[in-house]
Design a protein around this motif. Structure first.
Motif, short mmCIF file in Angstrom:
data_model
loop_
_atom_site.label_atom_id
_atom_site.label_comp_id
_atom_site.label_asym_id
_atom_site.label_seq_id
_atom_site.Cartn_x
_atom_site.Cartn_y
_atom_site.Cartn_z
N GLY A 1 1.64 -2.44 -10.99
CA GLY A 1 1.63 -2.82 -12.40
C GLY A 1 0.54 -2.19 -13.22
N TYR A 2 0.01 -1.05 -12.79
CA TYR A 2 -1.03 -0.37 -13.58
C TYR A 2 -0.42 0.19 -14.85
CZ TYR A 2 -4.78 2.87 -14.79
OH TYR A 2 -5.79 3.54 -15.45
N PRO B 1 5.01 -9.28 -6.15
CA PRO B 1 3.65 -9.24 -6.69
C PRO B 1 2.81 -10.49 -6.49
CG PRO B 1 5.29 -9.33 -8.45
CD PRO B 1 6.03 -9.05 -7.19
N LEU B 2 3.42 -11.64 -6.31
CA LEU B 2 2.64 -12.86 -6.14
C LEU B 2 2.24 -13.10 -4.68
CD1 LEU B 2 4.45 -15.32 -8.59
CD2 LEU B 2 2.45 -13.87 -9.00
N GLU B 3 2.70 -12.22 -3.78
CA GLU B 3 2.41 -12.41 -2.36
C GLU B 3 1.20 -11.61 -1.88
OE1 GLU B 3 5.64 -11.98 0.30
OE2 GLU B 3 6.93 -13.43 -0.74
N TRP B 4 0.61 -10.78 -2.75
CA TRP B 4 -0.54 -10.00 -2.31
C TRP B 4 -1.49 -9.78 -3.49
CZ3 TRP B 4 -1.37 -4.92 -4.22
CH2 TRP B 4 -0.33 -4.40 -4.99
N GLN B 5 -2.74 -9.51 -3.15
CA GLN B 5 -3.76 -9.25 -4.17
C GLN B 5 -4.26 -7.81 -4.12
OE1 GLN B 5 -6.61 -12.34 -3.16
NE2 GLN B 5 -5.57 -13.83 -4.48
N ALA B 6 -4.44 -7.30 -2.92
CA ALA B 6 -4.81 -5.90 -2.72
C ALA B 6 -4.28 -5.48 -1.35
CB ALA B 6 -6.32 -5.71 -2.79
N MET B 7 -4.05 -4.19 -1.17
CA MET B 7 -3.64 -3.71 0.14
C MET B 7 -4.16 -2.29 0.35
SD MET B 7 0.50 -3.17 -0.37
CE MET B 7 0.81 -4.93 -0.31
N LYS C 1 -0.48 -7.27 -11.40
CA LYS C 1 0.52 -8.24 -11.80
C LYS C 1 0.17 -9.66 -11.36
CE LYS C 1 4.44 -5.01 -11.55
NZ LYS C 1 5.76 -4.74 -10.89
N ASN C 2 -0.73 -9.78 -10.41
CA ASN C 2 -1.06 -11.10 -9.86
C ASN C 2 -2.19 -11.73 -10.67
OD1 ASN C 2 -1.82 -13.31 -8.26
ND2 ASN C 2 -1.22 -12.27 -6.37
N PRO C 3 -1.93 -12.82 -11.37
CA PRO C 3 -2.97 -13.42 -12.22
C PRO C 3 -4.17 -13.94 -11.45
CG PRO C 3 -1.04 -14.85 -12.07
CD PRO C 3 -0.65 -13.54 -11.45
N SER C 4 -4.02 -14.16 -10.14
CA SER C 4 -5.15 -14.68 -9.36
C SER C 4 -6.26 -13.65 -9.20
CB SER C 4 -4.67 -15.14 -7.98
OG SER C 4 -4.24 -14.04 -7.20
#
Length: 574
Positions: free
Chosen positions: A488-489, A456-462, A317-320
């Motif tokens: 968001g898969y 979703p905008l606060e993390w990229q992977a965990m 979900k994170n576009p970055s």
């Protein structure tokens, strides 16, 4: 429940490890003194007969943490489930072979119609602690509460509950029937769906709204009417929870007077607790492997690991980090990570590599290709570089790949407090950099990590560990809009394969899903972490107490040392 996150002592963020490290600076003389006071008179009486003290997470190999709720309807974690499971008797008990053990279940049998749509469940006579009978009305209360909560119910959708149910019928005080909307795989539905129907006291809980239940989720007075082996003696938030035997429990009677879950927050605290006698059982943190071997009057036991897997969860979900949507990037990450190195260096060869969603130990549900060790991905740095080249990511002057002015870089959030988790993640970091991927590391508390998944905008992977139910289909996590699919898969083929797993008898549909997930890497699957327990000499019943699926049965624990024998009868009185 199909699955739930757990913290672990390794990069499996809910993992572990085995490199000897100095005890954390915070665990010094002051901490030693504080822990020693947890068991007054310990020096004079090394074994407090009738009392067993453990940290949450024992048997799962996860780092210690706190219990924050006793109502897993409103707030669930592996630690909360361990505690709540002592208060209420489950409808179904699933053993280490992933089969229903009716001798330890409230249910006595399950009848299945020829078309696999109707399940008739019979229950044994059972009693609540206030003397009222446990009946199918209590099971219906659980079902109605699940419907009322809707998607707020933590395992919503797991086992098809509740949307798959067409009718719920009470046939009598000890028999109920569930009619489904379409045929299902009976094995999947019984141990993934039916197992959720734990009876809760309708005459007690029915007085409260959902909001009131939320506000009282850690209030011991709310949980006075129980039918499990233990009752709450005290609950000190952030410190400990103490259980005593439920005198009305009709199953195996507890042979200990007190069972205490002591909340710790570092691997070093576990070793310190076993050294000072303020703990009786703990996981052996792999980061303190040698320190564990030096403990006196303590034995080591290797047990079946948690039924699940470790993973790097990716945020679609994170576009970055939109590059995670490229299969070639995901496969390259999986191919770059040297699991065998981590297993050798951190886990002392207690586990095996894993590249898919089905645990390799035990191999009960492995597909033929997975059983043979043939996965679409595996440690192969050369292949990883080829995949990234084909995806258009070129190595930049600093060694990190770039594409359209953008670096192949992301931040991986891991739980704090686990030395092995940190070491494992640092190994990943080195592995990925070797193929041109920059992975930064951020540590937060486990509770913070769980809260972040909903932003979703606060993390990229965990990275963390994932505990499965006893049937390893993970629809809530990988199905589009699944209740645990915060990443968001979205893959229509995965949805179809998961649907087939739930409707096709046997394991062939499970194998197809398993092999496809191994290829697609919706998360980057990693090896599970082994579980080695430390247990004080004289304490028995360990293997029967701690299950790899996270269920606890401390009523089977007992002390056998000579000076405890005379006290057992007195100390087991509530």
């Amino acid at each position: 429940m199909t699955g739930h996150p757990n913290s672990a002592d390794t990069a499996h963020a809910l993992p572990r490890n085995r490199i000897l490290r100095r005890l954390p600076a915070a665990v010094g003389l002051a901490a030693l003194a504080a822990l020693a006071t947890a068991r007054p008179g310990f020096a004079a009486a090394p074994l407090a007969c009738g009392t067993v003290i453990v940290p949450p997470g024992v048997g799962l190999g996860t780092p210690p943490a706190s219990v924050t709720s006793l109502n897993t309807f409103v707030l669930s974690s592996a630690y909360n489930q361990e505690a709540a499971g002592l208060l209420y008797y489950g409808l179904l008990w699933v053993n280490r072979d992933h089969k229903i053990d009716f001798s330890r279940s409230l249910a006595t049998k399950i009848g299945v119609s020829k078309d696999d749509t109707t399940f008739t469940v019979s229950m044994k006579p059972w009693t609540w602690s206030d003397g009222r009978p446990v009946t199918t009305k209590d099971v219906q209360f659980t079902y109605d509460l699940i419907k009322k909560l809707g998607t707020a119910y933590i395992p919503y959708g797991s086992g098809g509950i509740p949307m798959l149910i067409k009718h719920f019928r009470v046939l009598g005080p000890e028999q109920f029937q569930i009619v489904l909307k379409h045929p299902v795989n009976p094995n999947w539905f019984e141990i993934t769906g039916l197992s959720q129907f734990i009876p809760y006291p309708a005459h007690s809980w029915g007085k409260y709204t959902v909001n009131q239940m939320w506000r009282r989720q850690s209030d011991p007075s709310f949980f006075k009417v129980i039918d499990g082996p233990y009752r709450i003696v005290s609950f000190k938030m952030g410190r400990h929870i103490t259980f005593g035997p439920n005198p009305t429990y009709q199953g195996h009677k507890s042979r200990i007077r007190r069972f205490i879950m002591k909340f710790l927050h570092s691997s070093g605290a576990e070793i310190l607790g076993m050294r000072t006698g303020t703990l009786d059982v703990s996981n052996l943190p792999f980061s303190l492997w040698q320190a564990g071997h030096r403990l006196k009057n303590v034995r080591m036991m290797e047990v079946t690991p948690n039924f699940g897997f470790q993973m790097i969860q990716l945020n679609y979900k994170n576009p970055s980090v939109s590059f995670f949507r490229d299969l070639r990037v995901r496969q390259a990450i999986a191919d770059a990570i040297n699991q065998e190195q981590a297993i050798r260096v951190l886990y002392h060869n207690t586990v095996k590599p894993q590249y898919g969603p089905v645990p390799v130990d035990p191999p009960t549900f492995l597909s033929p290709s997975a059983r043979a060790g043939k996965y679409p991905v595996g440690y192969d740095p050369a292949k990883a570089r080829q995949l990234l080249d084909a995806a258009g990511w070129k190595v930049g002057p600093d060694g990190i790949r770039e594409k359209n002015g953008r670096k192949l870089e992301f931040t991986n959030v891991i739980p704090s407090g686990g030395a092995t988790a940190t070491l494992w993640t640092e190994l990943w970091q080195q592995n990925l950099r070797a193929v041109g991927i920059q992975m930064d590391i951020r540590q937060v508390t486990f509770n913070q990590l769980i809260a972040m998944t909903y932003k979703p905008l606060e993390w990229q992977a965990m990275s963390y560990g994932w505990s499965l139910g006893s049937y390893p289909s993970d629809g809530p996590q990988f199905r589009s809009n699944g209740n645990y699919n915060q990443m968001g898969y979205d893959d229509p083929k995965m949805d179809r394969l998961l649907a087939a797993v739930t409707t096709t008898p046997g394991n062939q549909a499970l194998y197809k899903y398993e092999d496809y997930a191994s290829e697609q890497q919706p998360v980057i699957f990693q090896n599970n972490t082994g579980v080695v327990l430390l247990a004080r000499d004289g304490l028995r019943g360990i293997r029967k107490t701690f299950s790899p699926t996270g269920s606890w049965s401390p009523q089977y624990l007992h002390w056998t040392t000579p000076h405890c024998g005379a006290q057992l009868a007195a100390n087991t009185k509530p």
